[in-house]
Design an enzyme around this catalytic site. Sequence first.
Site, PDB file in Angstrom:
ATOM      1  N   ASP A  69      41.301  47.463  36.124  1.00 30.14           N
ATOM      2  CA  ASP A  69      40.900  46.623  37.253  1.00 30.14           C
ATOM      3  C   ASP A  69      41.356  47.244  38.573  1.00 30.14           C
ATOM      4  OD1 ASP A  69      40.020  43.936  38.244  1.00 30.14           O
ATOM      5  OD2 ASP A  69      42.106  43.827  38.904  1.00 30.14           O
ATOM      6  N   GLU A 101      37.098  50.225  37.273  1.00 26.39           N
ATOM      7  CA  GLU A 101      36.440  49.296  38.190  1.00 26.39           C
ATOM      8  C   GLU A 101      36.800  49.735  39.598  1.00 26.39           C
ATOM      9  OE1 GLU A 101      36.176  44.929  40.101  1.00 26.39           O
ATOM     10  OE2 GLU A 101      38.047  45.983  39.771  1.00 26.39           O
TER      11      GLU A 101
HETATM   12  C1  BGC Z   1      38.233  41.391  39.257  1.00 26.16           C
HETATM   13  C2  BGC Z   1      38.256  40.050  39.913  1.00 26.16           C
HETATM   14  C3  BGC Z   1      39.663  39.781  40.387  1.00 26.16           C
HETATM   15  C4  BGC Z   1      40.194  40.936  41.240  1.00 26.16           C
HETATM   16  C5  BGC Z   1      41.650  40.842  41.485  1.00 26.16           C
HETATM   17  C6  BGC Z   1      38.591  42.278  40.422  1.00 26.16           C
HETATM   18  O1  BGC Z   1      38.090  43.408  40.660  1.00 26.16           O
HETATM   19  O2  BGC Z   1      37.005  41.718  38.693  1.00 26.16           O
HETATM   20  O3  BGC Z   1      37.797  39.049  39.075  1.00 26.16           O
HETATM   21  O4  BGC Z   1      39.701  38.610  41.134  1.00 26.16           O
HETATM   22  O5  BGC Z   1      39.965  42.152  40.618  1.00 26.16           O
HETATM   23  O6  BGC Z   1      42.335  41.148  40.307  1.00 26.16           O
END
Ligand code: BGC
Length: 561
Positions: free
Chosen positions: A202, A244
Amino acid sequence: MDHPPLWYKDAVFYELSIKGFYDGNHDGYGDFVGAIQKLDYLRDLGVDTLWLLPFYQSPWRDDGYDISDYYQVHPTYGSLEDFDRFIQEAHRRDLRVVADLVMNHVSQDHPWFQEARADPQSPKRNWFVWSDTDQKYRGVRVIFVDTERSNWTWDPVAKQYFWHRFYSHQPDLNYDNPEVREEMFRVVQFWMKRGIDGFRCDAVPYLFEREGTSCENLPETHAFFKDLRARVEAEFPGRILLAEANQWPADVKAYFGNEDEFHMAFNFPLMPRIFIAIAREVHHPITDIVMQTLPIPATCAWGIFLRNHDELTLEMVTNEERDFMYHEYAKLPVMRLNLGIRRRLAPLVDDDRRLLELLHGLLFSLPGVPVLYYGDELGMGDNVFLGDRNGVRTPMQWSPDRNAGFSRVDPEMLYLPVITNPNFHYESRNVEAEVRLSSSLLRWIQRILAVRRRYARVFGRGEIEFLPHANPSALIFLRRYEGQTVLCVFNLSRRSVALELSLPQFKEYTPLELRGNTRFPRIGELPYFFTLGEHEWFWFELLPPEPASTSPPPSSVPPSP
Ligand code: BGC
């Protein structure tokens, strides 16, 4: 579970919320025991890798992206043993499992932060990013613009500001501290030893901060992930890391490194441009961005998606494109969130079946690994009035029974209400009903995934070549891999189009239409002529002319189920 080389390139991912999937213990929340009961459904759907949203201990102020213990399953989801059984049962069905890993920040409830804020001398103090002023790293963008005004928040206990890129209850970890880096390696080891096949990492761009920069995509961040990759490779060969990184093309591509960083990254640049292309009925938003996001190293892959658990993000488009997207897809202000649109796939396109099929046709044949979001295979609706991104996170709809068959509790005990909007009501939009109707979206997706599985190599690994032609509404490309060629032809417009396609290099080839397994007329001297109805599309394998008698007929390809 074994990991044949490049297994992820041939995969179809399914993003699954344990909270939202199936309630196995009747408390109104999904759990691992429940999800195990639904693994056969996922196998039968035709996906092969499950991406689990965060399932760790958390106060759920950001739906689990605010972790308070990395080594525990959230008790509402079950125990570590339930998790282990889930992995075993998934693997038994040839389903691999990729887990979300939130490295950038923790919940403010995490004992690390509690220790850190309570005592400046605490060994944990330096695990976070503190400052006496809120003037450091000025100009760094705020991501959750609807909620946060600054990336600094004053902590009255610590008597300092702490740094956070997301909610102010999610303090960022300090990756300059080697202890933090080591701890994250431990977390990765812990779950990989339990059988996880990879991580969706993430918020990867934000790990380090440096004055005078955007504090995104810094060299130190890349160095950290290269180190992580090397360690994963050494101890857990075959497992993958998926980034991501919601960034512009050149910045996301950098996360592949020199085949020594991430195996996969989400193609954030492509996603909104698919929606722009279908709204404007022109191919160039897609062709331009695909060209900009290629090439990538041979062992790497894009993860491509239409929707996910967040708002449809419009951070990485121009202002003009964003205005256009809002105008087309978010007519009510309540549909917007931060710089994005909080709607599910089917409502986004007014539940237009032809468009839904077209979008999936693109998702399954553009270069990359398709990632489906739970419920979108049913054409599930949303509820934009639920706050934050909850409207796209409602319970999976299994049957017309109470709570859509998701849980047996009283409806008011559900973690979120099920969708009852008349156009998307769970009584008709649910797995049981859609399995019974051969014309349902679910059955269609099952069939198209079966076709794609037969061509997984060419779609997952093949090259792409866009073919020039006169009609801006038609998107036409070839996918090629090891001597196999698939021609993909899409009409992005609401009007029928007639096309003349020049295919001199395929003279004498026969197009085999993949969904119906139907042979089209042979390609001759003249341009090949197609007509495509509104939003119509085809995939054709281009079969070379058969040498006089010997070889078996090319439709050794089995017929579509
Ligand atoms: C996730 C979100 C989250 C954020 C903070 C993102 O990129 O996909 O759902 O709120 O990270 O962790």
